[in-house]
Design a protein around this motif. Structure first.
Motif, PDB file in Angstrom:
ATOM      1  N   ASP A 159      -3.860   7.260  -2.857  1.00 50.96           N
ATOM      2  CA  ASP A 159      -3.554   5.940  -2.318  1.00 50.96           C
ATOM      3  C   ASP A 159      -3.453   4.929  -3.452  1.00 50.96           C
ATOM      4  O   ASP A 159      -4.227   4.976  -4.412  1.00 50.96           O
ATOM      5  CB  ASP A 159      -4.639   5.480  -1.343  1.00 50.96           C
ATOM      6  N   SER A 209      -2.785   0.546  -4.247  1.00 49.70           N
ATOM      7  CA  SER A 209      -2.670  -0.826  -3.755  1.00 49.70           C
ATOM      8  C   SER A 209      -2.064  -1.661  -4.872  1.00 49.70           C
ATOM      9  O   SER A 209      -2.627  -1.742  -5.969  1.00 49.70           O
ATOM     10  CB  SER A 209      -4.039  -1.374  -3.355  1.00 49.70           C
ATOM     11  N   ASN A 219      -4.119  14.140  -1.661  1.00 49.48           N
ATOM     12  CA  ASN A 219      -3.817  12.778  -1.223  1.00 49.48           C
ATOM     13  C   ASN A 219      -4.055  11.797  -2.355  1.00 49.48           C
ATOM     14  O   ASN A 219      -4.897  12.019  -3.224  1.00 49.48           O
ATOM     15  CB  ASN A 219      -4.689  12.371  -0.037  1.00 49.48           C
ATOM     16  N   TYR A 261       0.854  -1.186   0.000  1.00 47.56           N
ATOM     17  CA  TYR A 261       0.000   0.000   0.000  1.00 47.56           C
ATOM     18  C   TYR A 261       0.893   1.240   0.000  1.00 47.56           C
ATOM     19  O   TYR A 261       1.840   1.330   0.792  1.00 47.56           O
ATOM     20  CB  TYR A 261      -0.910   0.010   1.222  1.00 47.56           C
ATOM     21  N   ASP A 295       0.841   5.482   0.112  1.00 41.22           N
ATOM     22  CA  ASP A 295       0.051   6.673   0.429  1.00 41.22           C
ATOM     23  C   ASP A 295       0.885   7.924   0.148  1.00 41.22           C
ATOM     24  O   ASP A 295       2.011   8.048   0.647  1.00 41.22           O
ATOM     25  CB  ASP A 295      -0.373   6.675   1.903  1.00 41.22           C
TER      26      ASP A 295
END
Length: 636
Positions: A391, A393, A389, A375, A377
């Motif tokens: 994110d 995966s 922001n 992950y 970030d």
């Protein structure tokens, strides 16, 4: 590593101090992988260099060794010799360093931005072994291990010696290494200082002088036979002036010339703690924690100054499980880095979980499998404006098989899926405006190989192909430029290594790679780059060595050649100037008398002109003149 393993390593260090004999080419254990294996039984391609081979090269630093002795292409970053770029398996001298993970004793050196790995902070004399794992490593290291991993190992007891050398351009080096070991503790201390008056000159006579200071202290303590405790502190400080690019006419006339200098000051403090506990012959746990506080200052020729602070924390921990026919590893790791500049703070945090296993079908066949979930970030906090922001995966897989034909021959095949999450610089345009969160790169690697390891000969051959989606690069066509992705691309090649002990006194070795890197689809350029060669990739890369020992004398001659390529920014393959072929012939001599060693080396013996082409009339000279170095090492 438990006490028995560490004691064996110390014994190995003592045996390796005999630098003036051709030992048998026994297979080497790969210790930096999740699960220890030998070269011959590995399910992936390896390239390994021992302390003896590193010392015999008389290389001036890690970059010099990698460039002159291995299959890795190394070049200063826009002239900065303290921060050099690394290319493995054809990712290009421009961005290749972001597609290989470099670690020192398990500490990741890859940076959160487009600054390359700082190998100048790793003194060459402190290194016990360098392991290059090709087309694998994504399960263990995660983000960026597309081409593979370079693992530098300095664990174990340091030798006790004082070393001093001097050379061309006012170069001076002094090293003090101290080590102590008994059944309970290993203590190490290392001091290294290098300075150079410079090689390139301004019209007013000023030269690009530099210095590099490194200090390293660590302790390994064994309270019981089952428990190992580790702690260390490392301090690095360096300052360099480096010249800008030259036109082709100026480069041909005088590569020592410089029109301006950029000054870069670097300071790094690294702290590490770790432990290994062996519950039983079947179970053990290993955990490590690292912090780095780094400051980088630039003063440009225009007078503009920039300061950047980095705070990095990382950890890795794993549980080792051993059965009668299998070995397995389960673990978690993390890498958290903040970059603070005058206008913003940008963060990239990586957290991963992984599993890897080796299963022995029988004494001849070994299977390996591993998987990773990571992950990522991102956080961008400007002094004024909107906080952003993102994110991600991402997944990685590794599947391999090794078949040992007999005691000396083996074949292997490996499939590896890897990824590269963009560094934080990729989200910004030139000038600092926000570009956007671009896509991560994803790679499928296929490797097959053959190993033949005998007492007098070590032969390794591997063939590979990599299929890439969203390879990350800096797009520039006409008046438009930005960080973006190549939609589809591929690379393939063959790697050949052979070291042969002709007799007790004479050896030879060759390291050759043939690499093709192609752009298949690139939509931003409306097809302009489709079918073109990736720039900065040499098709032919070769290093040859010839060594001779007699009594207490030793001589080694080597030559490194990299064929011409398209300039680093020439994605359309249309520039009028190409990257010229690189050639350097080096000769080193050594004499050992009791506990005193004398050595000398001439680099670029035939005074070849070498440079890195970025674009037309933008050339950075590198290893462009004959240089020499001589010194002595006194052990006690």
């Amino acid at each position: 590593m438990n006490k028995i393993q560490t004691s064996s390593l110390v014994a190995g260090l003592l045996l390796a101090t005999n630098l003036y004999s051709n030992e048998n080419l026994s297979e080497i254990t790969v210790t930096s992988g999740f699960i220890e294996t030998t070269e011959k039984s590995a399910t992936y391609a390896t390239e390994i260099y021992t302390k003896e081979e590193i010392q015999n090269s008389n290389s001036k630093d890690v970059y010099d060794f990698l460039s002159s002795q291995t299959s890795i292409n190394v070049a200063p970053s826009y002239g900065n010799t303290f921060s050099q770029k690394i290319d493995l398996r054809g990712y290009g001298i421009g961005d290749g360093y972001q597609n290989v993970v470099v670690s020192v004793n398990g500490r990741r050196l890859n940076n959160v931005d487009m600054v390359s790995q700082l190998l100048s902070a790793v003194p060459l004399d402190s290194i016990e072994k360098i392991e290059i794992l090709k087309g694998t490593g994504s399960v263990q290291y995660g983000d960026g291990a597309n081409a593979g991993a370079i693992n530098i190992i300095t664990n174990g007891k340091y030798e006790n010696y004082i070393k001093a050398s001097a050379g061309s351009n006012g170069t001076k080096n002094g090293t003090l290494s101290l080590g102590y070991a008994n059944d309970k503790v290993i203590l190490n201390g290392f001091l290294d200082y290098t300075k150079t008056n410079g090689t390139r000159v301004l019209s007013d006579g000023r030269k690009d002088k530099n210095y590099n200071r490194n200090k390293d202290f660590n302790i390994i303590y064994f309270p019981t036979d089952e428990l190992e405790l580790r702690a260390g502190k490392k301090y690095s400080k360096m300052n360099i002036l480096y010249g800008g690019s030259l036109t082709k006419a100026d480069y041909d006339q005088n590569p020592n010339k410089a029109s301006s200098f950029t000054e870069n000051y670097l300071q790094s403090y690294v702290t590490n703690v770790g432990t290994t506990y062996t519950f039983s012959p079947k179970y053990s746990i290993d955990a490590n924690y690292f912090t780095e506080d780094r400051l980088s200052k630039y003063t440009y020729s225009s007078g503009y100054k920039s300061n950047t602070d980095y705070d990095t924390e990382s950890f890795n921990t794993k549980l080792d499980i051993k059965g009668d026919r299998y070995k397995a590893v389960i673990g978690v790791d993390g890498y958290f880095s903040d970059r603070r500049q005058s206008s913003n703070t940008t963060t990239k945090d990586n957290k991963g979980v992984f599993f890897s296993t080796n299963y022995f079908v029988n004494q001849d066949v070994k299977l390996s499998f591993g998987a990773r979930k990571e992950y990522v970030d991102y956080t961008y906090v400007p002094n004024s404006g909107t906080r952003l922001n993102k994110d991600l995966s991402l997944n990685a897989y590794d599947l391999g098989v090794n078949y040992q034909i007999d005691e000396t021959h083996s074949v292997f095949a490996n499939y590896n899926k890897s990824f590269q999450a963009p560094d934080i610089d990729r989200f910004f345009n030139y000038g600092g405006t926000f570009n956007g969160f671009i896509e991560p790169a994803k790679v499928q690697n296929f490797t097959v190989g053959y190993n033949n390891i005998q007492k007098s000969n070590k032969l390794k051959i591997s063939l590979f192909r990599a299929n890439l989606k969203n390879e990350i690069y800096y797009y520039k066509l006409g008046g438009t430029s930005r960080n973006t992705n190549i939609d589809k691309s591929h690379k393939y090649g063959v790697e050949f290594f052979d070291k042969y002990l002709i007799n007790d006194n004479l050896f030879t070795s060759i390291n050759y790679s043939y690499i093709i890197a192609k752009i298949d689809e690139e939509n931003d350029g409306n097809g302009t780059y489709n079918g073109k060669d990736l720039p900065g990739v040499s098709k032919h890369n070769v290093t040859v060595n010839l060594g001779y020992t007699y009594n207490k004398y030793k001589a080694v001659a080597s030559h490194t050649y990299r064929s011409s390529a398209y300039a680093a920014n020439d994605f359309a393959n249309s520039f009028s100037q190409k990257q010229e072929a690189y050639n350097s012939t080096d000769v080193s001599l050594g004499y050992n008398y009791k506990n005193i060693e004398f050595f000398a080396k001439v680099q670029n013996l035939f005074d070849e002109s070498n440079g890195i082409w970025i674009k037309d009339d933008s050339i950075y000279p590198v290893n462009f003149e004959r240089t020499y170095n001589f010194g002595t090492k006194i052990k006690f």
